[in-house]
Write an enzyme that holds these catalytic residues in place. Structure first.
Site, PDB file in Angstrom:
ATOM      1  N   HIS A 143     139.057  73.108  74.091  1.00  0.00           N
ATOM      2  CA  HIS A 143     139.962  72.966  72.944  1.00  0.00           C
ATOM      3  C   HIS A 143     139.729  74.173  72.031  1.00  0.00           C
ATOM      4  O   HIS A 143     138.636  74.750  72.028  1.00  0.00           O
ATOM      5  CB  HIS A 143     139.575  71.671  72.226  1.00  0.00           C
ATOM      6  CG  HIS A 143     140.457  71.288  71.075  1.00  0.00           C
ATOM      7  ND1 HIS A 143     140.303  71.808  69.815  1.00  0.00           N
ATOM      8  CD2 HIS A 143     141.490  70.418  70.995  1.00  0.00           C
ATOM      9  CE1 HIS A 143     141.207  71.265  69.006  1.00  0.00           C
ATOM     10  NE2 HIS A 143     141.937  70.416  69.699  1.00  0.00           N
ATOM     11  N   ASP A 221     130.965  69.416  73.294  1.00  0.00           N
ATOM     12  CA  ASP A 221     132.084  68.934  72.490  1.00  0.00           C
ATOM     13  C   ASP A 221     132.468  67.560  73.036  1.00  0.00           C
ATOM     14  O   ASP A 221     133.109  67.447  74.090  1.00  0.00           O
ATOM     15  CB  ASP A 221     133.243  69.933  72.607  1.00  0.00           C
ATOM     16  CG  ASP A 221     134.521  69.414  71.972  1.00  0.00           C
ATOM     17  OD1 ASP A 221     134.511  68.281  71.430  1.00  0.00           O
ATOM     18  OD2 ASP A 221     135.538  70.134  72.023  1.00  0.00           O
ATOM     19  N   GLN A 224     136.477  63.962  72.978  1.00  0.00           N
ATOM     20  CA  GLN A 224     137.267  63.056  73.829  1.00  0.00           C
ATOM     21  C   GLN A 224     136.397  62.098  74.630  1.00  0.00           C
ATOM     22  O   GLN A 224     136.922  61.267  75.360  1.00  0.00           O
ATOM     23  CB  GLN A 224     138.144  63.873  74.799  1.00  0.00           C
ATOM     24  CG  GLN A 224     139.225  64.689  74.139  1.00  0.00           C
ATOM     25  CD  GLN A 224     140.317  63.843  73.477  1.00  0.00           C
ATOM     26  OE1 GLN A 224     140.417  62.640  73.707  1.00  0.00           O
ATOM     27  NE2 GLN A 224     141.134  64.475  72.648  1.00  0.00           N
ATOM     28  N   LYS A 247     138.846  59.565  66.508  1.00  0.00           N
ATOM     29  CA  LYS A 247     139.184  59.329  67.923  1.00  0.00           C
ATOM     30  C   LYS A 247     138.389  58.140  68.483  1.00  0.00           C
ATOM     31  O   LYS A 247     138.557  57.759  69.627  1.00  0.00           O
ATOM     32  CB  LYS A 247     138.875  60.574  68.749  1.00  0.00           C
ATOM     33  CG  LYS A 247     139.780  61.765  68.402  1.00  0.00           C
ATOM     34  CD  LYS A 247     139.713  62.802  69.482  1.00  0.00           C
ATOM     35  CE  LYS A 247     140.105  64.184  69.034  1.00  0.00           C
ATOM     36  NZ  LYS A 247     141.524  64.384  68.792  1.00  0.00           N
ATOM     37  N   CYS A 385     146.379  72.193  71.634  1.00  0.00           N
ATOM     38  CA  CYS A 385     145.299  73.047  71.104  1.00  0.00           C
ATOM     39  C   CYS A 385     144.386  73.519  72.229  1.00  0.00           C
ATOM     40  O   CYS A 385     143.162  73.615  72.051  1.00  0.00           O
ATOM     41  CB  CYS A 385     144.494  72.329  70.024  1.00  0.00           C
ATOM     42  SG  CYS A 385     145.491  71.775  68.659  1.00  0.00           S
TER      43      CYS A 385
HETATM   44  N1  C6P Z   1     142.132  67.055  70.088  1.00  0.00           N
HETATM   45  C1  C6P Z   1     144.305  66.284  70.823  1.00  0.00           C
HETATM   46  O1  C6P Z   1     145.447  65.858  70.635  1.00  0.00           O
HETATM   47  P1  C6P Z   1     139.198  67.342  65.392  1.00  0.00           P
HETATM   48  O2  C6P Z   1     140.568  67.875  65.140  1.00  0.00           O
HETATM   49  O3  C6P Z   1     138.138  68.198  64.766  1.00  0.00           O
HETATM   50  O4  C6P Z   1     139.056  65.900  65.087  1.00  0.00           O
HETATM   51  O5  C6P Z   1     138.968  67.440  66.987  1.00  0.00           O
HETATM   52  C2  C6P Z   1     139.055  68.673  67.612  1.00  0.00           C
HETATM   53  C3  C6P Z   1     138.910  68.537  69.075  1.00  0.00           C
HETATM   54  C4  C6P Z   1     137.822  69.124  69.690  1.00  0.00           C
HETATM   55  N2  C6P Z   1     137.630  69.013  70.992  1.00  0.00           N
HETATM   56  C5  C6P Z   1     138.455  68.316  71.774  1.00  0.00           C
HETATM   57  C6  C6P Z   1     138.171  68.196  73.242  1.00  0.00           C
HETATM   58  C7  C6P Z   1     139.588  67.699  71.229  1.00  0.00           C
HETATM   59  O6  C6P Z   1     140.404  67.017  72.006  1.00  0.00           O
HETATM   60  C8  C6P Z   1     139.827  67.819  69.842  1.00  0.00           C
HETATM   61  C9  C6P Z   1     141.054  67.230  69.228  1.00  0.00           C
HETATM   62  C10 C6P Z   1     143.349  66.407  69.662  1.00  0.00           C
HETATM   63  O7  C6P Z   1     143.927  66.598  71.948  1.00  0.00           O
HETATM   64  C11 C6P Z   1     144.017  67.045  68.485  1.00  0.00           C
HETATM   65  S1  C6P Z   1     144.398  68.723  68.737  1.00  0.00           S
END
Ligand code: C6P
Length: 428
Positions: A143, A221, A224, A247, A385
């Site tokens: 991401h 990371d 997910q 999430k 993203c």
């Molecule tokens: N992915 C998706 O629709 P934040 O925005 O900080 O809560 O999470 C960022 C992030 C980091 N790593 C991974 C693997 C992610 O999937 C995400 C967030 C969302 O897939 C929003 S772009």
């Protein structure tokens, strides 16, 4: 109330690594989510955008409201009852996160705004002494949150970013990753546990072992992964683990960074301000102990408390049960998607979690998303993203349906029916 039903579970064909069979009572679980009762465009809401953000159970919504109506005050500062009560609840969540991740100590749990900020904290603080020639290894399926902070760090320090490639099916090429680790210059390996664009579950324990064998720390990371599988940071032996509350059935605006105590102790603060100090004079500041050293300023008190309730809620259901149910949904969806001519699934890794990304020949993903929305089906369309993943497959975007514990087989059928409608409308 038990969220497990007495009826026999559906057989589960092994598309993925789930080993348990779900006995969850999904209707009862759904009843805990007020938003799932609403309609969209006069159709029952079918919410399949859970990888972007998941909906919240009433227990979480109520806990936040109770905090503001019953005992809210600033934490760590006041000697009055409300402040003490808020501090207890806030610090109570830290213990819940510790237990959820099986971290050794609450000093290893830092609250941030989101997974993005957790990763930026490590890039900024752990990376502060990186030098020209140093390297950071990531994978091609990251991401943007696990790409851009490292690029910024490289720009600042002259370090270099190296990217381990993945196959057509969306699996990391482990030998290439290992080869990159062998340069003798790698200061950190940072990789995604579950890809948000492919659903791939990476072999993070093995990846960590390979890095550690060369003395390289790792950041995972976990944005997910925490909603879908049990994570044990001590078993993984990772050095840093990042995730977002929103999430994992908690409120938005809160993130978590797990870090090994010795590393966090050696790192400089990320931001300066109140609550992260022990003594301040104009000449010099001494910092507070962990975890406060990394939590400057008034935090998101009520939402941190909400996260604690979300983790209780999820733990009561059981992540094995969640994974089993979601894997059954994934199989049900994949089987039917494969029957749609012109539909291409991006990400068919052997170990895959609860999402499916696809394109449909002749229809742009945004048009698919819009037509599905008119049918009440919420999915995400775009680059998620993860633009390098789109570049890998030579597409500008994909459509993505992602599942949570409250989704049903009927909702998957509604998605499939709506997709056939897209084909009809585009005369494909
Ligand atoms: N992915 C998706 O629709 P934040 O925005 O900080 O809560 O999470 C960022 C992030 C980091 N790593 C991974 C693997 C992610 O999937 C995400 C967030 C969302 O897939 C929003 S772009």
């Amino acid at each position: 109330m038990s969220l497990h039903s007495a009826t026999a579970p559906l057989p589960l064909t092994p598309l993925t690594s789930a080993t348990t069979r779900s006995t969850l009572d999904i209707a009862r679980i759904r009843a805990e989510f007020p938003i799932l009762r609403r309609k969209v465009h006069d159709k029952p809401l079918v919410y399949l955008d859970n990888a972007a953000s998941v909906q919240k159970p009433k227990a979480v919504i109520d806990a936040i409201s109770e905090c503001y109506t019953g005992y809210y005050a600033n934490i760590h500062r006041g000697v009055h009852l409300l402040s003490e009560r808020s501090t207890l609840a806030y610090e109570g969540t830290r213990e819940k996160v510790r237990a959820f991740l099986n971290a050794a100590s609450t000093q290893e749990i830092i609250f941030t705004r989101n997974a993005t900020e957790s990763i930026n904290l490590v890039a900024s603080s752990f990376g502060s002494d990186f030098k020209p020639g140093d390297e950071v290894v990531i994978t091609g399926m990251e991401h943007h949150s696990n790409i851009v902070p490292w690029q910024l760090l490289c720009q600042r320090t002259g370090a270099t970013l190296k990217v381990a490639p993945f196959t057509e099916t969306g699996e990391l090429i482990l030998e290439e990753y290992e080869r990159l680790l062998d340069s003798g210059r790698v200061k950190l390996a940072a990789f995604v546990h579950i890809s948000n664009a492919l659903g791939t579950v990476n072999p993070v324990k093995r990846m960590t072992e390979l890095a550690h064998a060369r003395g390289i720390p790792v950041l995972i990371d976990g944005a997910q992964s925490v909603p879908h599988l049990a994570v044990d940071v001590q078993a993984l032996d990772c050095d840093f683990y990042a995730f977002s509350s929103h999430k994992v059935y908690g409120p938005s605006g809160v993130g978590v960074l797990y870090g090994k105590k010795a590393l966090l102790q050696a790192m400089p603060p990320y931001q300066g301000g109140g609550d992260m100090i022990s003594v301040v004079t104009f000449e010099k500041t001494e910092y507070a102990d962990l975890p406060n050293k990394f939590e400057a300023g008034t935090p998101n008190i009520a939402d941190v408390i909400g996260l604690g309730v979300a983790l209780d809620w999820l733990t009561a259901i059981g992540l094995d049960q969640v994974a089993a149910h979601e894997h059954a949904l994934l199989e049900h969806a994949t089987r039917q998607l494969r029957e749609i001519p012109g539909l291409r699934i991006m990400g068919t890794a052997r170990d895959k979690a609860a999402l499916v990304a696809f394109t449909l020949q002749g229809a742009h993903p945004h048009d698919i998303g819009t037509i599905l929305d008119r049918e009440g089906v919420a999915i995400r369309a775009g680059h998620h993203c993860a633009q390098p993943v789109m570049q890998h497959y030579g597409v500008p975007a994909t459509a993505r349906a992602s599942f949570a514990v409250y989704n049903t087989h009927d909702e998957i059928d509604a998605l499939i029916k709506a997709l056939w409608k897209v084909k009809e409308m585009f005369e494909l």
